[in-house]
Write a protein that holds these residues in place. Structure first.
Motif, PDB file in Angstrom:
ATOM      1  N   ASP A 115      -3.086   5.583   1.722  1.00 52.50           N
ATOM      2  CA  ASP A 115      -3.767   4.563   2.525  1.00 52.50           C
ATOM      3  C   ASP A 115      -3.059   4.358   3.861  1.00 52.50           C
TER       4      ASP A 115
ATOM      5  N   ALA B  27      -4.157   4.920   6.864  1.00 52.18           N
ATOM      6  CA  ALA B  27      -5.023   4.282   7.862  1.00 52.18           C
ATOM      7  C   ALA B  27      -5.051   2.775   7.670  1.00 52.18           C
ATOM      8  N   GLY B  28      -5.095   2.331   6.413  1.00 55.02           N
ATOM      9  CA  GLY B  28      -5.111   0.897   6.140  1.00 55.02           C
ATOM     10  C   GLY B  28      -3.818   0.220   6.578  1.00 55.02           C
ATOM     11  N   ILE B  29      -2.687   0.918   6.399  1.00 59.30           N
ATOM     12  CA  ILE B  29      -1.396   0.371   6.837  1.00 59.30           C
ATOM     13  C   ILE B  29      -1.344   0.289   8.353  1.00 59.30           C
ATOM     14  N   ARG B  30      -1.714   1.388   9.020  1.00 51.23           N
ATOM     15  CA  ARG B  30      -1.634   1.423  10.482  1.00 51.23           C
ATOM     16  C   ARG B  30      -2.505   0.354  11.127  1.00 51.23           C
ATOM     17  N   ALA B  31      -3.614   0.006  10.483  1.00 51.30           N
ATOM     18  CA  ALA B  31      -4.513  -1.014  11.027  1.00 51.30           C
ATOM     19  C   ALA B  31      -3.881  -2.397  11.034  1.00 51.30           C
ATOM     20  N   GLN B  32      -2.847  -2.595  10.191  1.00 51.61           N
ATOM     21  CA  GLN B  32      -2.214  -3.908  10.090  1.00 51.61           C
ATOM     22  C   GLN B  32      -0.843  -3.961  10.751  1.00 51.61           C
TER      23      GLN B  32
ATOM     24  N   ARG C  82       0.846  -1.191   0.000  1.00 52.20           N
ATOM     25  CA  ARG C  82       0.000   0.000   0.000  1.00 52.20           C
ATOM     26  C   ARG C  82       0.885   1.246   0.000  1.00 52.20           C
TER      27      ARG C  82
END
Length: 326
Positions: free
Chosen positions: A90, A92-97, A85
């Protein structure tokens, strides 16, 4: 195993042969702050399942690099992909993982150990029941099962550090970033943290860590880069770097101030490389016995002679210098 923390996806060499997915790909990565270049056009890849380290003195750019990978600090120049990503679009999408272990133990000391995990899990939008189900495994992983109801204020430094690491796993991350994971800990606490990190790697979790401890990098890292002044000055496994920049063994010949010139004359040409300090000469080579024999045959009058194996510290000092960096 009771302490297993169920990573999202485990990797083992048998799964992929020599082909491993790159979870981080950086090219020309640069970070500037008001005209100051903290990270200067570096390139590196981090493969799934490995422990990748950033080794360097204070101010080398390690933490600035990690903050860009964590998608909390924007890239100034260059390209960066994390978990396939783009952090710019993105984040937020990275931080979520990701799991993140910061330098400081930023725990809520007014809450209990278990409640610190619970509150953090809720930050990720996890269901209450889902978080509660995770807490016992994480407490066991951190060897804090019997301290779940205790306030954080009564924990030792090592316990707090293990709790911060456990907290970073609450969302079953694809990758964990650890910034100076054992700074300030005593030797026993450091080794216990190392043991917990090795357990994560056995489960296939990918780790990125920064450190200025040579033994930590040598103990934990599959691969690492040595950073200095915002750039990468060397990359490889600890063993490869030691072989390339230091050799296999080291002879330290100490001398008294009045004997310095005579000792250094007698040592001329011994070993593959020498470094002269105020009170000793450090001689690098492949065979300490041959080095010792050469010194003895030349009749060098040394105050003392020490034989040791070459280490990552020798590499670090050669590449970054011995001067104090503040």
């Amino acid at each position: 195993m009771g302490s297993e923390v169920r990573p999202v996806s485990a990797w083992s060499p048998a799964d992929a042969g020599d082909e491993r997915e790159s979870l981080v790909v950086a090219r020309g990565l640069t970070k500037r702050f008001d005209g100051f270049t903290a990270v200067n056009g570096i390139a590196f890849d981090v493969s799934a399942g490995e422990v990748f380290g950033f080794l360097g003195p204070n101010g080398a750019g390690k933490t600035s690099t990690m903050r860009m990978v964590a998608a909390v600090s924007p890239v100034t120049e260059g390209s960066l992909r994390v978990l396939d990503r783009d952090p710019a679009s993105d984040g937020a999408g990275i931080r979520a993982q990701l799991g993140v272990v910061p330098q400081e133990n930023n725990l809520d000391e007014e809450l209990s150990v278990a409640d610190n995990l619970y509150v953090y899990g809720r930050y990720f939008g996890m269901r209450r029941s889902q978080v509660r189900d995770r807490i016992p495994d994480l407490l066991e992983f951190a060897q804090l099962t019997d301290r779940g109801d205790d306030k954080v204020t009564v924990l030792s430094g090592g316990m707090k550090r293990r709790l911060v690491i456990a907290r970073a796993l609450i969302n079953t991350p694809s990758m964990v970033l650890l910034d100076e994971p054992t700074t300030g800990l005593d030797p026993q606490a450091r080794h216990l943290v190392w043991d917990r990190l090795r357990e994560l790697t056995r489960q296939g979790v990918t780790l990125l860590l920064t450190t200025h401890y040579m033994d930590e990098a040598e103990q934990l890292c599959d691969r690492l880069v040595v950073m200095s002044d915002g750039g990468i000055v060397a990359e490889g496994s600890p063993r490869q770097l030691i072989a390339e920049y230091a050799g296999r063994e080291v002879l330290e010949v100490r001398f008294l101030p009045g004997d310095r010139d005579a000792v250094l004359t007698g040592l001329d040409g011994v070993g593959s490389r020498q470094e002269v300090l105020s009170d000793r000469a450090i001689i690098y080579g492949e065979d300490a016995e041959q080095l010792t024999t050469a010194v003895s045959r030349r009749g060098v009058e040394a105050a003392s002679v020490l034989v040791r194996r070459a280490s990552l510290e020798d590499v670090f000092l050669r590449l970054t210098g011995r001067g104090l960096i503040e």
